[in-house]
Scaffold this motif. Structure first.
Motif, mmCIF file in Angstrom:
data_model
loop_
_atom_site.group_PDB
_atom_site.id
_atom_site.type_symbol
_atom_site.label_atom_id
_atom_site.label_comp_id
_atom_site.label_asym_id
_atom_site.label_seq_id
_atom_site.Cartn_x
_atom_site.Cartn_y
_atom_site.Cartn_z
ATOM 1 N N ASP A 1 33.929 33.409 -12.954
ATOM 2 C CA ASP A 1 33.726 34.432 -13.991
ATOM 3 C C ASP A 1 32.636 35.417 -13.598
ATOM 4 O O ASP A 1 32.777 36.634 -13.791
ATOM 5 N N LYS A 2 31.541 34.899 -13.030
ATOM 6 C CA LYS A 2 30.444 35.780 -12.621
ATOM 7 C C LYS A 2 30.900 36.730 -11.524
ATOM 8 O O LYS A 2 30.613 37.936 -11.560
ATOM 9 N N LYS B 1 43.578 37.009 -11.107
ATOM 10 C CA LYS B 1 42.956 35.947 -10.315
ATOM 11 C C LYS B 1 42.087 35.055 -11.200
ATOM 12 O O LYS B 1 42.072 33.835 -11.067
ATOM 13 N N GLN B 2 41.348 35.715 -12.084
ATOM 14 C CA GLN B 2 40.465 34.967 -12.980
ATOM 15 C C GLN B 2 41.270 34.045 -13.886
ATOM 16 O O GLN B 2 40.932 32.872 -14.070
ATOM 17 N N ARG B 3 42.380 34.587 -14.426
ATOM 18 C CA ARG B 3 43.218 33.769 -15.310
ATOM 19 C C ARG B 3 43.850 32.604 -14.554
ATOM 20 O O ARG B 3 43.967 31.494 -15.077
ATOM 21 N N PRO C 1 36.721 29.270 -6.611
ATOM 22 C CA PRO C 1 36.730 30.637 -7.126
ATOM 23 C C PRO C 1 37.389 31.564 -6.116
ATOM 24 O O PRO C 1 37.088 31.504 -4.927
ATOM 25 N N PRO C 2 38.313 32.387 -6.570
ATOM 26 C CA PRO C 2 38.992 33.278 -5.630
ATOM 27 C C PRO C 2 38.023 34.260 -4.995
ATOM 28 O O PRO C 2 36.989 34.608 -5.560
ATOM 29 N N GLU D 1 40.180 28.745 1.438
ATOM 30 C CA GLU D 1 40.962 28.407 0.247
ATOM 31 C C GLU D 1 41.749 29.609 -0.276
ATOM 32 O O GLU D 1 42.876 29.457 -0.767
ATOM 33 N N GLU D 2 41.177 30.804 -0.179
ATOM 34 C CA GLU D 2 41.850 32.007 -0.651
ATOM 35 C C GLU D 2 42.966 32.431 0.296
ATOM 36 O O GLU D 2 43.880 33.158 -0.077
ATOM 37 N N GLY D 3 42.930 31.945 1.558
ATOM 38 C CA GLY D 3 43.933 32.352 2.535
ATOM 39 C C GLY D 3 43.725 33.783 2.988
ATOM 40 O O GLY D 3 44.684 34.562 3.093
#
Length: 547
Positions: free
Chosen positions: A229-230, A264-266, A328-329, A493-495
């Protein structure tokens, strides 16, 4: 009379033959009293006339007459005892549905306080008294009241189940132990009960530990969501600032940017909520099992514990959460990629944004050194492992499995299987080079085609001015000026594998949506020397977090 009767005890009115309160008491010559029917039967069945108590022998059978005084006293005592018992019974609880009733009570059944494993009966407070006072009955085994006491009897031998067969994991009687189970390891119920109870204690402790781990995992997931979120809030604020300054011309790009970030956040929140829901469901199941185990471990009923031990001794099926993470993305470069679409009018804004991104990316900078074990024999590495060039001279090196044998390639010593990392490489003065990351299992002995399908995410320079991203198909990179220093950023992790121009603070190219399943190594190829035209080395920049 009432004052005197209160000093009398039950023993004074008991017939020593039937052990009950006198009925038609008679006195024989020696002075002892008995029920008339009891002493009559005794004298008729004995070979001589003898007192059952003092053994005094009479020359002739004594005449028997009812002692009216003792008879009246016994009647008063019996009436008083019945009134007391009635008063005591009224104070006791009447058996309710689901409770174990007294087997002796007639009429209204009172709630049983104990069950006897010898008598196979349950008793209320009043009817339990003989088991607490009579020497023979004191030896009987009493437990908390249970129903179906007949289930504690061996169906085959009609004997009490008081042993446990370890081989067959079942309760058996004495006869079973010397017949069907004579060669088995048979122990008393209590011994096995103590062992299983100890195991239940350990099981309960293990379940509590599992619950605690899942609660910690929930906190970890929540913290990951907070970080996401931040990051999202920060990126959205920068995006809004940029697109607001450009007003109507960039409103569409601004909306698209915010949509992408919020999506992404959702997704992160949705993933975290799913994990939390699963964890809470497992905690609920574990707490339920813990309660059942705790209740069973407190039971004094050996058979009940052993019959339910197997189903409750193991924790319910749960998911292994050890490797579960909510990552986190990565938002680095998101705004930059959106602004790049408006390159002509947004170039200045894009550069400012990328400078900010670059500062954030640089916090993941790692110290990378070249691995001589992997270097092609034509390559020369510096002593500190920071520089490499093609010397045009083949060295006599062992052809170990890790070494590249065909192309002028070399990997870093460091590998990464999670998280984010960033490193910079100076390419100044070169006409050909390859840079990027490679998976551990890439082909090192034959022809290598640079592509993500083959485990390589790279950009290259060919013929001095031809910059390409080795995607499928290859992407021609239109750069405003030649590159001198390239930054490589990876979010496992995000690829994401992203390349940037360090000096101009500009994005070069990004591989997105990658799927990494094994270790990644920084990959370098200074390319052939080309008669000295490409003799300049690739130089890995030292880590400097103050930039």
């Amino acid at each position: 009379m009432s004052a005197a009767s209160c000093l009398l005890t039950e023993d004074q009115f008991l017939c020593s033959i039937c052990l009950d309160v006198f009925t038609d008491p008679v006195t024989i010559p020696c002075g002892h009293n008995f029920c008339k029917s009891c002493i009559t039967e005794h004298l008729e069945t004995s070979t001589m006339s003898q007192c059952p108590n003092c053994k005094e022998v009479f020359n002739r059978r004594p005449g028997l007459k009812v002692n009216t005084f003792i008879s009246e006293m016994a009647a008063q005592f019996r009436q008083s005892a019945q009134q007391e018992a009635s008063s005591s019974s009224s104070e006791q609880q009447v058996s309710k549905p689901g409770e174990v009733p007294c087997d002796v009570c007639t009429g209204t059944k009172l709630k049983a306080l104990k069950s006897c494993l010898v008598c196979l009966a349950s008793y209320c407070h009043t009817h339990l008294e003989p088991h607490l006072t009579t020497s023979g009955l004191k030896r009987h085994q009493l437990i908390d009241p249970v129903k179906n006491l007949e289930s504690r009897i061996c169906e085959k031998h009609d004997k009490l189940l008081e042993l446990f067969c370890k081989n067959d994991q079942m309760c058996v009687c004495m006869l079973c132990s010397v017949t069907d189970h004579r060669t088995h390891d048979v122990v008393p119920l209590k011994e096995e009960y103590e062992g299983k109870k100890a195991e239940l204690g350990k099981t309960e402790a293990d379940i509590q530990q599992m619950i605690q781990k899942r609660r910690l995992k929930i906190e970890e997931i929540k913290q990951s969501v907070e970080l996401s979120d931040k990051n999202a809030d920060r990126e959205m604020a920068e995006g809004v600032q940029v697109f607001s300054a450009l007003k109507e011309r960039v409103e569409r790009s601004q909306a698209q940017l915010i949509h992408t970030l919020k999506e992404k956040q959702r997704e992160t929140q949705k993933q975290a909520e799913g994990f939390i829901k699963e964890l809470q469901q497992e905690i609920s199941e574990l707490e339920k099992r813990s309660s059942e185990v705790e209740q069973l471990s407190r039971s004094e009923d050996h058979l009940h514990l052993l019959q339910n031990f197997t189903s409750l001794n193991t924790a319910p099926p749960t998911k292994d959460w050890t490797g579960v993470r909510v990552h986190p993305p990565s938002y680095e470069g998101t705004v930059v990629r959106a602004v790049k679409q408006l390159e002509e009018t947004l170039r200045e804004q894009m550069k400012k944004l990328f400078e900010a991104d670059l500062k954030r990316v640089q916090q993941y900078e790692v110290d990378v050194t070249l691995d001589p074990v992997t270097a092609n024999p034509y390559l020369t590495l510096s002593d500190d492992g920071k520089q490499v060039y093609d010397s045009d001279v083949k060295k006599n090196l062992p052809d170990n499995p890790e070494r590249f044998s065909v192309y002028s390639d070399v990997l870093a010593k460091q590998s990464f299987s999670s998280g984010r990392f960033y490193y910079k490489v100076q390419v100044k003065g070169k006409t050909d080079w390859d840079l990027g990351v490679a998976k551990e299992s890439i082909n090192r002995k034959g022809k290598i085609t640079l592509s993500p399908q083959n485990g390589l995410w790279t950009i290259v320079l060919r013929n001095k001015n031809d910059y390409q991203a080795c995607a499928s198909p290859t992407v021609i990179l239109c750069l405003q000026s030649g590159l001198e220093k390239v930054g490589v950023f990876v979010d496992y992790e995000e690829g994401l594998v992203s390349f940037n121009d360090v000096d101009d603070a500009a994005l070069i190219y990004s591989f997105t949506g990658c799927s990494f399943t094994e270790k990644l190594y920084p990959y370098f190829s200074p390319s052939p020397n080309d008669g000295g035209k490409n003799s300049a080395p690739l130089i890995i920049s030292p880590v400097n977090h103050t930039e």
